[in-house]
Design a protein around this motif. Sequence first.
Motif: not given
Length: 227
Positions: A120-128, A145-155, A195-198
């Motif tokens: 996610l950090g790399e994604l934000l860095d890619s914006l310049g 989208r990535r955070i939602a996938l990280g929830s582990g709940n597909a629905v 917050a996610l990282g911690r």
Amino acid sequence: MSVTDDAIEAIKQMIVDGELRPGDRLPREPDLAERLGLSRSSLREAVRALSLIHVLDVRRGDGTYVTSLEPSLLMDAMSFVVDFHRDDTVLQLLEARRVIEPAATEMAAVKMPMADIEGLGELLDSLGEAPSVEELVENDIEFHRRIALGSGNAVLASLVETLSGRTQRARTWRGLTQEGVVERTLGEHRAILAALGRRQAGIAAALATVHVAGVEQWLRDTLVDKR
């Protein structure tokens, strides 16, 4: 309840009971109609309706199959409806995001692999340093989208992706008309990422709430001005 509704309910029950599983082929139309005690025309209407919402897949010359029933596939029907919504209904979508997305973010703080959080950090860095509004919004959709996938709940992930993608126009509009949106959005994303990282689940959820609420409040104010 109409005869067609009865047919839809009967097929649904066969799937719920496990008699028909994802990928299974339905019995021949005359056989299934006789078994369910329905007319072939009613059964045909039910199959057509269930194919429209991607529960069934009608393959010409082959037969009718139960789809994979993956949440993302079933959400396509919701996406179709959402595409016709006006600004006041987009507001309701943002309200739904404010309820659902913090829950997904809180779960991601516990379950999301650290490698994905670092991504996610790399994604934000890619914006310049000076992204356009369009680039920011696309990055924003992917971030959530990535955070939602990280929830582990597909629905839950499918719900977030559907709601997030369908509010893209409102977010682009905000970025073009409200001063400081790019910097504010990136700052809020960085705070959520930290917050996610911690593994601070409660804080991550609260930050997600504030983040989505900002767009919602802007739209509320805009709609009031338009009236």
